[in-house]
Design a protein around this motif. Structure first.
Motif, PDB file in Angstrom:
ATOM      1  N   ILE A 194       0.833  -1.207   0.000  1.00  0.00           N
ATOM      2  CA  ILE A 194       0.000   0.000   0.000  1.00  0.00           C
ATOM      3  C   ILE A 194       0.864   1.253   0.000  1.00  0.00           C
ATOM      4  O   ILE A 194       0.625   2.206  -0.735  1.00  0.00           O
ATOM      5  CB  ILE A 194      -0.951  -0.014   1.215  1.00  0.00           C
ATOM      6  CG1 ILE A 194      -2.012  -1.112   1.037  1.00  0.00           C
ATOM      7  CG2 ILE A 194      -1.617   1.346   1.405  1.00  0.00           C
ATOM      8  CD1 ILE A 194      -2.836  -1.375   2.279  1.00  0.00           C
TER       9      ILE A 194
ATOM     10  N   THR B 105      -2.833   1.366  -7.714  1.00  0.00           N
ATOM     11  CA  THR B 105      -3.575   2.617  -7.715  1.00  0.00           C
ATOM     12  C   THR B 105      -5.058   2.327  -7.916  1.00  0.00           C
ATOM     13  O   THR B 105      -5.444   1.226  -8.309  1.00  0.00           O
ATOM     14  CB  THR B 105      -3.094   3.550  -8.854  1.00  0.00           C
ATOM     15  OG1 THR B 105      -3.238   2.872 -10.109  1.00  0.00           O
ATOM     16  CG2 THR B 105      -1.641   3.965  -8.654  1.00  0.00           C
TER      17      THR B 105
ATOM     18  N   PRO C 178      -8.845   1.336  -7.857  1.00  0.00           N
ATOM     19  CA  PRO C 178      -9.575   0.218  -7.241  1.00  0.00           C
ATOM     20  C   PRO C 178      -8.650  -0.847  -6.648  1.00  0.00           C
ATOM     21  O   PRO C 178      -8.976  -1.457  -5.627  1.00  0.00           O
ATOM     22  CB  PRO C 178     -10.400  -0.349  -8.397  1.00  0.00           C
ATOM     23  CG  PRO C 178     -10.500   0.754  -9.387  1.00  0.00           C
ATOM     24  CD  PRO C 178      -9.228   1.544  -9.264  1.00  0.00           C
TER      25      PRO C 178
ATOM     26  N   GLN D  37      -5.690  -0.388  -5.291  1.00  0.00           N
ATOM     27  CA  GLN D  37      -5.184   0.131  -4.020  1.00  0.00           C
ATOM     28  C   GLN D  37      -6.253   0.019  -2.937  1.00  0.00           C
ATOM     29  O   GLN D  37      -5.969  -0.377  -1.804  1.00  0.00           O
ATOM     30  CB  GLN D  37      -4.735   1.583  -4.203  1.00  0.00           C
ATOM     31  CG  GLN D  37      -4.243   2.271  -2.925  1.00  0.00           C
ATOM     32  CD  GLN D  37      -2.809   1.917  -2.586  1.00  0.00           C
ATOM     33  OE1 GLN D  37      -2.348   0.819  -2.882  1.00  0.00           O
ATOM     34  NE2 GLN D  37      -2.101   2.837  -1.965  1.00  0.00           N
ATOM     35  N   ARG D  38      -7.493   0.349  -3.282  1.00  0.00           N
ATOM     36  CA  ARG D  38      -8.588   0.262  -2.304  1.00  0.00           C
ATOM     37  C   ARG D  38      -8.841  -1.186  -1.894  1.00  0.00           C
ATOM     38  O   ARG D  38      -9.140  -1.464  -0.727  1.00  0.00           O
ATOM     39  CB  ARG D  38      -9.859   0.890  -2.879  1.00  0.00           C
ATOM     40  CG  ARG D  38      -9.800   2.411  -2.960  1.00  0.00           C
ATOM     41  CD  ARG D  38     -11.175   3.010  -3.217  1.00  0.00           C
ATOM     42  NE  ARG D  38     -11.659   2.691  -4.554  1.00  0.00           N
ATOM     43  CZ  ARG D  38     -11.360   3.383  -5.640  1.00  0.00           C
ATOM     44  NH1 ARG D  38     -10.574   4.441  -5.551  1.00  0.00           N
ATOM     45  NH2 ARG D  38     -11.850   3.033  -6.819  1.00  0.00           N
TER      46      ARG D  38
ATOM     47  N   GLN E  54      -6.281  -2.083   0.644  1.00  0.00           N
ATOM     48  CA  GLN E  54      -6.590  -1.432   1.923  1.00  0.00           C
ATOM     49  C   GLN E  54      -7.692  -2.172   2.669  1.00  0.00           C
ATOM     50  O   GLN E  54      -7.631  -2.335   3.890  1.00  0.00           O
ATOM     51  CB  GLN E  54      -6.983   0.030   1.683  1.00  0.00           C
ATOM     52  CG  GLN E  54      -5.832   0.906   1.220  1.00  0.00           C
ATOM     53  CD  GLN E  54      -6.268   2.279   0.755  1.00  0.00           C
ATOM     54  OE1 GLN E  54      -7.458   2.503   0.468  1.00  0.00           O
ATOM     55  NE2 GLN E  54      -5.331   3.202   0.654  1.00  0.00           N
ATOM     56  N   ILE E  55      -8.700  -2.649   1.934  1.00  0.00           N
ATOM     57  CA  ILE E  55      -9.783  -3.420   2.552  1.00  0.00           C
ATOM     58  C   ILE E  55      -9.254  -4.735   3.107  1.00  0.00           C
ATOM     59  O   ILE E  55      -9.582  -5.138   4.235  1.00  0.00           O
ATOM     60  CB  ILE E  55     -10.907  -3.673   1.529  1.00  0.00           C
ATOM     61  CG1 ILE E  55     -11.605  -2.364   1.183  1.00  0.00           C
ATOM     62  CG2 ILE E  55     -11.907  -4.693   2.066  1.00  0.00           C
ATOM     63  CD1 ILE E  55     -12.587  -2.471   0.032  1.00  0.00           C
TER      64      ILE E  55
ATOM     65  N   LYS F  66      -7.266  -3.971   6.307  1.00  0.00           N
ATOM     66  CA  LYS F  66      -8.123  -3.661   7.458  1.00  0.00           C
ATOM     67  C   LYS F  66      -8.811  -4.915   7.977  1.00  0.00           C
ATOM     68  O   LYS F  66      -8.936  -5.121   9.189  1.00  0.00           O
ATOM     69  CB  LYS F  66      -9.160  -2.615   7.057  1.00  0.00           C
ATOM     70  CG  LYS F  66      -8.586  -1.222   6.863  1.00  0.00           C
ATOM     71  CD  LYS F  66      -9.662  -0.226   6.469  1.00  0.00           C
ATOM     72  CE  LYS F  66      -9.053   1.155   6.261  1.00  0.00           C
ATOM     73  NZ  LYS F  66     -10.083   2.143   5.826  1.00  0.00           N
TER      74      LYS F  66
END
Length: 200
Positions: free
Chosen positions: A170, A176, A178, A180-181, A184-185, A188
């Motif tokens: 990350i 980059t 979607p 990257q998101r 991140q999900i 988490k």
């Protein structure tokens, strides 16, 4: 930078690397070069074998609990010329894929390598550029397909190792939008599972 060489395996994707030391090379690796979660490549000049992650380390000291006679002071090198330091650092390495070459560069093939890596294969620390290439598919798209494999095969610290790799990816900006998101999900979710597991 060469870290060491393969000395044994515990399974098809779990290899033990003996770290180079002062007795073998002029400039041995620094502790920062082979930390937990470090990406490495197993290859010779003629062939690339695999990409791995350092997931464990062991300090091997044959003098530990040695019940033989002990000297009252440090041995004099003049009278003990054959005295050799036999301590070793062993690195547990989980294989997570291979680097493949195509016309316009390198890309990563994620998963368990099908070929057995030979003993004495050199092991090198990967550069940022090589790590980036490993996380690109043949079509040049970002990929992270060894997630579940790492959670199963990453040893006792698999969850922490996977979380650390996710955080590093990350921060690296290899991914980059979607992609990257999605990382991140995953990060988490894994952090939440680690927290809840510790509470239980």
């Amino acid at each position: 930078m060469q870290l060491g060489k393969v000395v044994k395996s515990n399974s098809h994707c779990d290899y033990v690397v003996q770290l180079n030391d002062e007795m073998g090379v002029q400039a041995p690796p620094r502790p920062e070069d082979y930390g937990f979660g470090c990406f490495v490549k197993l290859e010779t000049e003629k062939r690339h074998w695999a990409v791995g992650l350092i997931y464990n380390s062991q300090l091997f000291n044959p003098n530990f609990l040695n019940s033989g006679p002990r000297l009252s002071s440090e041995p004099d090198p003049i009278f003990t010329p054959d005295l050799i330091n036999e301590t070793r650092v062993l690195l547990g390495t989980v294989l997570i894929g291979t680097m493949e070459r195509q016309d316009d560069g390198l890309y990563g093939q994620h998963g368990i390598p099908s070929i057995v890596v030979p003993v004495n294969t050199p092991v090198y620390k990967m550069t940022e550029s090589e790590i980036h290439c490993f996380h690109l598919s043949q079509e040049g798209r970002p990929q992270f397909r060894y997630y579940s494999h790492l959670l199963r095969a990453g040893g006792a610290f698999a969850s922490q190792l996977t979380h650390q790799v996710l955080e590093a990816l990350i921060k690296s900006d290899f991914f980059t939008g979607p992609d990257q998101r999605a990382l991140q999900i995953l990060c988490k979710e894994l952090s939440w599972k680690n927290t809840m597991g510790a509470i239980r």
